[in-house]
Design an enzyme around this catalytic site. Structure first.
Site, PDB file in Angstrom:
ATOM      1  N   HIS A 208     -25.349  -2.014 -36.626  1.00  0.00           N
ATOM      2  CA  HIS A 208     -25.527  -3.121 -37.541  1.00  0.00           C
ATOM      3  C   HIS A 208     -26.605  -4.066 -37.343  1.00  0.00           C
ATOM      4  CE1 HIS A 208     -21.631  -1.232 -38.581  1.00  0.00           C
ATOM      5  NE2 HIS A 208     -21.738  -1.776 -39.769  1.00  0.00           N
TER       6      HIS A 208
ATOM      7  N   HIS B  71     -27.143   0.147 -49.748  1.00  0.00           N
ATOM      8  CA  HIS B  71     -25.568  -0.247 -49.178  1.00  0.00           C
ATOM      9  C   HIS B  71     -24.976  -1.251 -50.047  1.00  0.00           C
ATOM     10  CE1 HIS B  71     -22.718   0.165 -45.990  1.00  0.00           C
ATOM     11  NE2 HIS B  71     -22.801  -1.141 -45.543  1.00  0.00           N
TER      12      HIS B  71
ATOM     13  N   ASP C  63     -26.899  -1.236 -40.455  1.00  0.00           N
ATOM     14  CA  ASP C  63     -26.281  -1.623 -41.730  1.00  0.00           C
ATOM     15  C   ASP C  63     -26.484  -3.023 -42.186  1.00  0.00           C
ATOM     16  OD1 ASP C  63     -25.967   1.469 -42.125  1.00  0.00           O
ATOM     17  OD2 ASP C  63     -23.894   1.202 -42.428  1.00  0.00           O
ATOM     18  N   ASP C  64     -25.917  -3.551 -43.332  1.00  0.00           N
ATOM     19  CA  ASP C  64     -25.568  -4.668 -43.814  1.00  0.00           C
ATOM     20  C   ASP C  64     -26.850  -5.723 -43.606  1.00  0.00           C
ATOM     21  OD1 ASP C  64     -23.079  -3.406 -44.014  1.00  0.00           O
ATOM     22  OD2 ASP C  64     -22.420  -4.520 -42.290  1.00  0.00           O
TER      23      ASP C  64
ATOM     24  N   HIS D  91     -21.236  -4.929 -51.149  1.00  0.00           N
ATOM     25  CA  HIS D  91     -20.393  -4.337 -50.149  1.00  0.00           C
ATOM     26  C   HIS D  91     -18.743  -4.406 -50.518  1.00  0.00           C
ATOM     27  CE1 HIS D  91     -19.480  -3.400 -45.998  1.00  0.00           C
ATOM     28  NE2 HIS D  91     -20.717  -3.104 -45.808  1.00  0.00           N
TER      29      HIS D  91
HETATM   30 ZN   LIG Z   1     -21.541  -2.014 -44.310  1.00  0.00          ZN
END
Ligand SMILES: [Zn+2]
Length: 337
Positions: free
Chosen positions: A305, A208, A158-159, A212
């Site tokens: 991540h 995503h 993620d991210d 955020h």
């Molecule tokens: Zn995230």
């Protein structure tokens, strides 16, 4: 995974997020922090097989994690973590969706085994959305082939994409592993070459959001819609013609009836996880590995991540996790869609 555990995890996550948030988008959060308490995700203790979005009664924030999934119910590892529950930010707590909130609350109560159903239609009233609980809006908590009982695992990052994505892709290539990248729209726009490589290497993409937001479920519907649809557009543009974005992961696992429906309408399946390595908190490589090993079950989805801050620990942990997975007989799969 037991709800309680989850909560703890969530709290921790929240803490991490808060810290990470310094960078705005960053939050690493995969972990459910957001606090939304919305528990959409986790089936209460039970395995219900899938992912139903049902929430746990307790209102808790069981968001993302745990699902049951193929992995069967309760992920084990969990219990352990319970105790340590840090006091972190209260995320979860507040959670209980405010009465007024569209999505929120409703999710709550499905009978343990019940599939997503839950939300009371009434609540959704004002929203200009289609039938609540449309099929396919439940959160996915298992690999595509997980239902068949194979020893599969889905890695998710993620991210990103960001400075560590290339190293992660190199490691995946080395082990012939595939993963799913849950990307932040502007990050994708800023790193189109990475998005293209992710796809070219055989990996898949997940939306995503743009900013955020955490919690997400308290945002007005139009903003939630923007977060999801604009991010998908950015990721798609970065990847080039034909790029497919197949899932949507709410920041912190803060899924709600509303954002799940928005996602599904945009062709995205809500994607949770069953194993939170908590790498976002940078607990040290050994701890990240221990978290993964103790919580993983066949058919599980691992959360790590590649963006949101310094992910050198994530990279180092992945370098050890991949050979371990292979040694354990796992094959790499994508999440169910
Ligand atoms: Zn995230």
């Amino acid at each position: 995974m037991p709800v309680r555990t989850h909560r703890t995890v969530l709290r921790r996550a929240a803490a991490g997020c808060v810290a990470a948030l310094t960078l705005a988008l960053a939050c690493a959060c995969g972990p459910g922090s957001g606090g939304s308490g919305q528990a959409v995700g986790t089936p209460a203790a039970g395995p219900s097989g899938s992912a139903s979005a049902g929430a746990t009664p307790s209102g808790a924030a069981s968001t993302g994690a745990a699902g049951s999934g193929a992995a069967g119910a309760t992920p084990s590892g969990s219990a352990s973590s319970t105790s340590s529950s840090p006091s972190g930010p209260a995320t979860g707590s507040a959670s209980a969706p405010a009465p007024g909130t569209p999505s929120g609350g409703t999710t709550g109560t499905p009978a343990p085994g019940q599939p997503s159903g839950n939300q009371a239609p009434a609540t959704t009233a004002a929203a200009p959305r289609p039938a609540p609980d449309a099929p396919g809006t439940s959160v996915v908590y298992r690999t595509a082939s997980g239902a068949a009982g194979g020893k599969t695992v889905a890695l998710t990052f993620d991210d990103g994409p960001g400075p560590y994505t290339g190293q992660i892709l190199d490691l995946l290539d080395q082990y012939h592993a595939k993963a799913t990248f849950c990307e932040i729209g502007p990050q994708a726009s800023a790193n189109p070459a990475l998005v293209k490589r992710i796809v070219a290497d055989g990996n898949r993409l997940c939306d995503h959001t743009v900013h955020h937001p955490q919690p997400m479920h308290t945002l007005p519907l139009d903003k939630q819609t923007y977060e999801i649809t604009a991010a998908k557009d950015m990721i798609t543009r970065a990847g080039g013609p034909g790029t497919q974005v197949s899932w949507f992961r709410a920041p912190g696992g803060d899924f709600s009836t509303a954002n799940r429906q928005i996602a599904v309408q945009d062709g995205l399946r809500p994607l949770g996880w069953t194993v939170d390595t908590r790498d976002w908190a940078r607990p040290g490589v050994d701890q990240i590995l221990a978290n993964a090993k103790s919580e993983l079950k066949p058919g599980g989805i691992i959360l790590m991540h590649d963006g949101g801050g310094d992910r050198s620990q994530s990279v180092a942990a992945l370098a050890q996790l991949l050979p371990w997975l292979v040694q354990q007989g796992y094959t790499f799969d994508f999440p169910a869609s």
